[in-house]
Design a protein around this motif. Structure first.
Motif, PDB file in Angstrom:
ATOM      1  N   ILE A  15      44.087 -20.307  23.108  1.00 49.83           N
ATOM      2  CA  ILE A  15      43.215 -21.483  23.212  1.00 49.83           C
ATOM      3  C   ILE A  15      42.863 -21.769  24.672  1.00 49.83           C
ATOM      4  CG2 ILE A  15      43.121 -23.982  22.864  1.00 49.83           C
ATOM      5  CD1 ILE A  15      44.871 -23.532  20.357  1.00 49.83           C
ATOM      6  N   ALA A  16      43.859 -21.672  25.552  1.00 48.41           N
ATOM      7  CA  ALA A  16      43.607 -21.934  26.972  1.00 48.41           C
ATOM      8  C   ALA A  16      42.619 -20.928  27.555  1.00 48.41           C
ATOM      9  CB  ALA A  16      44.928 -21.892  27.744  1.00 48.41           C
ATOM     10  N   HIS A  17      42.745 -19.653  27.173  1.00 42.19           N
ATOM     11  CA  HIS A  17      41.833 -18.642  27.714  1.00 42.19           C
ATOM     12  C   HIS A  17      40.425 -18.756  27.116  1.00 42.19           C
ATOM     13  CE1 HIS A  17      43.712 -16.420  30.774  1.00 42.19           C
ATOM     14  NE2 HIS A  17      44.663 -15.847  30.044  1.00 42.19           N
ATOM     15  N   LEU A  18      40.316 -19.219  25.896  1.00 41.64           N
ATOM     16  CA  LEU A  18      38.982 -19.467  25.344  1.00 41.64           C
ATOM     17  C   LEU A  18      38.267 -20.556  26.149  1.00 41.64           C
ATOM     18  CD1 LEU A  18      39.674 -19.332  21.488  1.00 41.64           C
ATOM     19  CD2 LEU A  18      38.434 -17.656  22.874  1.00 41.64           C
ATOM     20  N   LEU A  19      39.007 -21.586  26.535  1.00 43.13           N
ATOM     21  CA  LEU A  19      38.433 -22.624  27.395  1.00 43.13           C
ATOM     22  C   LEU A  19      38.094 -22.055  28.769  1.00 43.13           C
ATOM     23  CD1 LEU A  19      40.839 -25.581  26.498  1.00 43.13           C
ATOM     24  CD2 LEU A  19      38.466 -25.293  25.761  1.00 43.13           C
ATOM     25  N   ASN A  20      38.968 -21.190  29.291  1.00 46.83           N
ATOM     26  CA  ASN A  20      38.722 -20.592  30.600  1.00 46.83           C
ATOM     27  C   ASN A  20      37.428 -19.787  30.613  1.00 46.83           C
ATOM     28  OD1 ASN A  20      41.040 -21.641  31.736  1.00 46.83           O
ATOM     29  ND2 ASN A  20      42.300 -19.855  31.260  1.00 46.83           N
ATOM     30  N   VAL A  21      37.210 -18.993  29.571  1.00 43.54           N
ATOM     31  CA  VAL A  21      35.987 -18.181  29.504  1.00 43.54           C
ATOM     32  C   VAL A  21      34.754 -19.076  29.462  1.00 43.54           C
ATOM     33  CG1 VAL A  21      34.686 -16.563  28.074  1.00 43.54           C
ATOM     34  CG2 VAL A  21      37.125 -16.215  28.427  1.00 43.54           C
ATOM     35  N   GLU A  22      34.840 -20.168  28.724  1.00 42.38           N
ATOM     36  CA  GLU A  22      33.704 -21.087  28.640  1.00 42.38           C
ATOM     37  C   GLU A  22      33.412 -21.722  29.996  1.00 42.38           C
ATOM     38  OE1 GLU A  22      30.536 -22.858  26.806  1.00 42.38           O
ATOM     39  OE2 GLU A  22      31.908 -21.381  25.958  1.00 42.38           O
ATOM     40  N   TRP A  23      34.463 -22.118  30.698  1.00 46.88           N
ATOM     41  CA  TRP A  23      34.261 -22.741  32.007  1.00 46.88           C
ATOM     42  C   TRP A  23      33.830 -21.729  33.061  1.00 46.88           C
ATOM     43  CZ3 TRP A  23      39.322 -25.762  30.910  1.00 46.88           C
ATOM     44  CH2 TRP A  23      39.014 -26.909  30.177  1.00 46.88           C
ATOM     45  N   TYR A  24      34.321 -20.496  32.971  1.00 45.20           N
ATOM     46  CA  TYR A  24      33.821 -19.431  33.848  1.00 45.20           C
ATOM     47  C   TYR A  24      32.321 -19.244  33.633  1.00 45.20           C
ATOM     48  CZ  TYR A  24      38.153 -17.378  35.786  1.00 45.20           C
ATOM     49  OH  TYR A  24      39.293 -17.142  36.506  1.00 45.20           O
ATOM     50  N   ASN A  25      31.906 -19.229  32.383  1.00 47.74           N
ATOM     51  CA  ASN A  25      30.495 -19.021  32.053  1.00 47.74           C
ATOM     52  C   ASN A  25      29.626 -20.156  32.596  1.00 47.74           C
ATOM     53  OD1 ASN A  25      28.233 -17.790  30.767  1.00 47.74           O
ATOM     54  ND2 ASN A  25      28.470 -19.168  29.017  1.00 47.74           N
ATOM     55  N   ASN A  26      30.076 -21.383  32.409  1.00 44.06           N
ATOM     56  CA  ASN A  26      29.310 -22.530  32.900  1.00 44.06           C
ATOM     57  C   ASN A  26      29.225 -22.528  34.424  1.00 44.06           C
ATOM     58  OD1 ASN A  26      28.901 -23.429  30.295  1.00 44.06           O
ATOM     59  ND2 ASN A  26      30.622 -24.877  30.336  1.00 44.06           N
ATOM     60  N   SER A  27      30.331 -22.173  35.079  1.00 42.28           N
ATOM     61  CA  SER A  27      30.324 -22.127  36.545  1.00 42.28           C
ATOM     62  C   SER A  27      29.367 -21.054  37.046  1.00 42.28           C
ATOM     63  CB  SER A  27      31.733 -21.856  37.071  1.00 42.28           C
ATOM     64  OG  SER A  27      32.603 -22.899  36.733  1.00 42.28           O
ATOM     65  N   ARG A  28      29.347 -19.918  36.350  1.00 39.18           N
ATOM     66  CA  ARG A  28      28.464 -18.804  36.757  1.00 39.18           C
ATOM     67  C   ARG A  28      26.994 -19.192  36.654  1.00 39.18           C
ATOM     68  NH1 ARG A  28      26.937 -15.325  39.541  1.00 39.18           N
ATOM     69  NH2 ARG A  28      27.077 -13.086  39.295  1.00 39.18           N
ATOM     70  N   ARG A  29      26.684 -20.104  35.770  1.00 40.49           N
ATOM     71  CA  ARG A  29      25.289 -20.507  35.549  1.00 40.49           C
ATOM     72  C   ARG A  29      24.950 -21.811  36.246  1.00 40.49           C
ATOM     73  NH1 ARG A  29      23.170 -17.093  31.844  1.00 40.49           N
ATOM     74  NH2 ARG A  29      24.701 -15.797  30.769  1.00 40.49           N
ATOM     75  N   GLY A  30      25.859 -22.277  37.128  1.00 40.82           N
ATOM     76  CA  GLY A  30      25.547 -23.430  37.955  1.00 40.82           C
ATOM     77  C   GLY A  30      25.565 -24.752  37.237  1.00 40.82           C
ATOM     78  N   VAL A  31      26.308 -24.840  36.163  1.00 43.33           N
ATOM     79  CA  VAL A  31      26.356 -26.096  35.396  1.00 43.33           C
ATOM     80  C   VAL A  31      27.164 -27.156  36.140  1.00 43.33           C
ATOM     81  CG1 VAL A  31      27.149 -27.150  33.232  1.00 43.33           C
ATOM     82  CG2 VAL A  31      26.084 -24.880  33.213  1.00 43.33           C
ATOM     83  N   TYR A  32      28.147 -26.745  36.909  1.00 42.63           N
ATOM     84  CA  TYR A  32      29.031 -27.701  37.567  1.00 42.63           C
ATOM     85  C   TYR A  32      28.597 -27.941  39.014  1.00 42.63           C
ATOM     86  CZ  TYR A  32      31.837 -26.658  33.423  1.00 42.63           C
ATOM     87  OH  TYR A  32      32.263 -26.483  32.137  1.00 42.63           O
ATOM     88  N   ASP A  33      29.545 -28.302  39.863  1.00 39.31           N
ATOM     89  CA  ASP A  33      29.209 -28.695  41.239  1.00 39.31           C
ATOM     90  C   ASP A  33      28.880 -27.491  42.117  1.00 39.31           C
ATOM     91  OD1 ASP A  33      31.646 -27.521  41.642  1.00 39.31           O
ATOM     92  OD2 ASP A  33      32.746 -29.370  42.004  1.00 39.31           O
ATOM     93  N   GLN A  34      28.525 -27.803  43.364  1.00 40.41           N
ATOM     94  CA  GLN A  34      28.084 -26.770  44.309  1.00 40.41           C
ATOM     95  C   GLN A  34      29.206 -25.788  44.637  1.00 40.41           C
ATOM     96  OE1 GLN A  34      26.652 -28.390  48.001  1.00 40.41           O
ATOM     97  NE2 GLN A  34      25.811 -26.446  48.742  1.00 40.41           N
ATOM     98  N   LEU A  35      30.455 -26.288  44.771  1.00 40.59           N
ATOM     99  CA  LEU A  35      31.579 -25.407  45.097  1.00 40.59           C
ATOM    100  C   LEU A  35      31.834 -24.413  43.966  1.00 40.59           C
ATOM    101  CD1 LEU A  35      33.923 -24.556  46.887  1.00 40.59           C
ATOM    102  CD2 LEU A  35      35.290 -26.419  45.907  1.00 40.59           C
ATOM    103  N   SER A  36      31.785 -24.871  42.715  1.00 36.42           N
ATOM    104  CA  SER A  36      31.984 -23.976  41.575  1.00 36.42           C
ATOM    105  C   SER A  36      30.924 -22.887  41.541  1.00 36.42           C
ATOM    106  CB  SER A  36      31.943 -24.775  40.269  1.00 36.42           C
ATOM    107  OG  SER A  36      32.985 -25.714  40.223  1.00 36.42           O
TER     108      SER A  36
END
Length: 566
Positions: free
Chosen positions: A117-138
């Motif tokens: 479950i934790a890694h499924l969340l990690n993959v989702e957050w990696y994907n969002n960060s890669r597409r610039g969904v979060y802040d500038q540092l991410s």
């Protein structure tokens, strides 16, 4: 409480130590990943899911190291022989190997669920960060290129895949993702097929599916080689995240903030599991060598109630009372091995098993034996063992209570035969001075194959003036009206109408409070070993009675419970 400590103290201590190590590993690695400076930028992308993924992984490594050890039967038998000098309490722990195996499996299942479950969340957050969904540092951390050695932090490198499909694409195209799917599916199949209802009704399904553990361990070894979780590496000059996390535009422009570099740590799982894997390979090699040894049939006997007796001979075979073997019949299945307790005594020049019709494999074996031409050898039989059980310790007690249900009488047949031989040769090493034997059966025919041995023992004890040495009580738990009428009509006869023994058959089930109280009164200040080969429900009853009727005072009667485990 004192009696509980005597019977369960060491077991509970071992479980507390095991659970303590699990908790320590979880907390230690959780704090390591949640507070470690090297994972500051990684935590910025993933949050607390990083620690929730890595802490269960550490616990998984520890338990995957343990899971194979309880099923290394030859290793356990070797240890059991080595612990003879350590007392019965230490040896009893080895008899609970299957229970510990199950407990470790439950922990593996729980930690796998948390890790997944934790890694499924990690993959989702990696994907969002890669597409610039979060802040500038991410976004800046995710856009780092893999130009010099291993620089990138975000393992999702492709952006030309649809955002909705990226997690699926990532899982099935990376080493960590693909092996994770394989070992998770293997684990689900292994656990679900191990349910009691499956093992009892469809043993073949359980047996074959359980061997997916080979795929599970291969996938486990390679799983960490994907280097998905990455940490910050030391650079020259060093990249100080405290100073540089707010100066993204100056990364690589000023000496204080060089481009950060990241890398995955070495795969560690194989460090944990390589030792048990080697031990288990040696175990399987020894089993194969034994399988190749020639086994001769000495006698094949078909008893009532579809009970098959096989008397076998193999060079170099040595056994002790109450031990069991695994049988394989290639004519039925090349891979299936089934455990059977031996009914022969160590003093005999052959070993013997009684096999009851209890499933497809036993039905086919009985059918093959029934259709053999007169005087011919049976099909090729592979034998692995013998392996130690709790019943080996029966002669270590002054007084023993033997309780068998149905075909569960088999280890006690070996014990009673061995007693007969010991009396015949006046063996001075026999410490046991009293045996209480209880046998519970549902139908009268089940008594027939064992009654001959009891008749011989009964006659032998009387001739030697030791009629009180063996007290046996047979209980018929199922009967019809015609049988009850027949028994009532012949009640006054000297021998029992069911078994032909002087001891009359009891109808119904034992009143265990009465039986234990009787044993306690007849044997004050004795150590009584209670041995069961039968259903778990009966085991719980007898275990409670042992605790109830034991006295904390070592000068009075104490009961120790022992149960066969397969």
């Amino acid at each position: 409480m004192g009696n509980w400590i005597i019977n369960h103290g060491l077991t509970s201590f071992i479980l507390v130590v095991w659970m303590g190590i699990n908790i320590f590993l979880f907390v230690w690695f959780y704090l390591f990943y949640d507070l470690g400076d090297a994972y500051y930028y990684t935590r910025h992308l993933l949050g607390s899911a990083l620690a929730w993924a890595r802490a269960p992984a550490a616990v998984l490594n520890f338990n995957c190291m343990l899971i194979l050890l309880p099923v290394c039967r030859n290793l356990l038998s070797l240890l059991r022989g080595s612990f003879v000098c350590c007392g019965r309490t230490m040896r009893k722990q080895l008899d609970k190997n299957i229970s510990f195996h199950k407990l470790v499996a439950y922990m593996i299942a729980l930690m796998t669920a948390v890790h997944l479950i934790a890694h499924l969340l990690n993959v989702e957050w990696y994907n969002n960060s890669r597409r610039g969904v979060y802040d500038q540092l991410s976004t800046a951390l995710s856009n780092l290129e893999d130009t010099d050695n291993t620089t990138y932090l975000n393992p999702i490198r492709k952006t030309d895949v649809d955002a909705q499909q990226t997690p699926t694409y990532f899982v099935f195209t990376t080493i960590a993702g693909l092996t994770g799917v394989i070992i998770t599916l293997a684990l689900i199949l292994i656990i679900t097929s191990s349910m009691e209802v499956i093992r009892r009704s469809y043993f073949e399904v359980f047996w074959y599916t359980h061997h997916l553990f080979v795929i599970f361990f291969i996938g486990l070894v390679f799983h960490g080689a994907g280097f998905i979780v990455r940490k910050q590496l030391t650079t020259d000059p060093p990249h100080n995240f405290t100073l540089c996390k707010d100066r993204i535009e100056e990364w690589g422009q000023i000496p204080e903030c060089p481009l950060p570099k990241f890398g995955g740590g070495p795969a560690q799982t194989w460090w944990w599991v390589i030792g048990p894997m080697i031990l288990y390979l040696c175990e399987r090699l020894l089993r194969f060598i034994r399988y190749m040894q020639t086994v001769q049939y000495r006698k094949i006997v078909m008893h009532p109630s579809k009970v098959l007796e096989l008397q076998l001979v193999r060079d170099g075979f040595k056994m002790d009372v109450g031990q069991y073997i695994f049988l394989n019949c290639p004519a039925i299945s090349q891979l299936e091995w089934h455990p059977f307790t031996m009914t022969s005594a160590p003093e005999e020049d052959f070993f013997c098993v009684h096999i009851r019709s209890a499933g497809d494999w036993t039905d086919r074996l009985i059918d093959i034996m029934q259709h053999l031409p007169e005087g011919t050898q049976g099909p090729k039989m592979g034998v692995d063992g013998p392996f130690g059980t709790a019943s080996e310790d029966v002669f270590d007690y002054e007084v023993s209570m033997l309780v068998g249900a149905g075909i569960g009488i088999t280890p006690f047949a070996s014990i009673l035969k061995s007693i007969w031989y010991k009396f015949k040769t006046s063996n001075p090493k026999l410490r046991t001075r009293k045996i209480y034997f209880y046998w519970l059966c549902r139908e009268t025919h089940a008594f027939e194959w064992f009654a001959d041995l009891l008749q011989v023992l009964e006659r032998e004890m009387e001739e030697r003036g030791m009629g009180d040495f063996l007290t046996y009580k047979l209980y018929l738990t199922g009967w019809d009206q015609s049988h009850a009428t027949h028994a009532w009509v012949h009640f006054d006869e000297e021998t029992d109408v069911v078994t032909g023994l002087k001891q009359k058959t009891h109808y119904g089930r034992p009143v265990w409070d009465k039986e234990f109280e009787e044993v306690r009164q007849e044997n004050p200040s004795s150590v009584v070993g209670t041995f069961l080969c039968g259903p778990a429900v009966l085991g719980k009853v007898l275990e409670k009675k042992c605790a109830k009727f034991s006295d904390v005072d070592p000068r009075k009667t104490r009961f120790y419970f022992n149960k066969e485990n397969f």
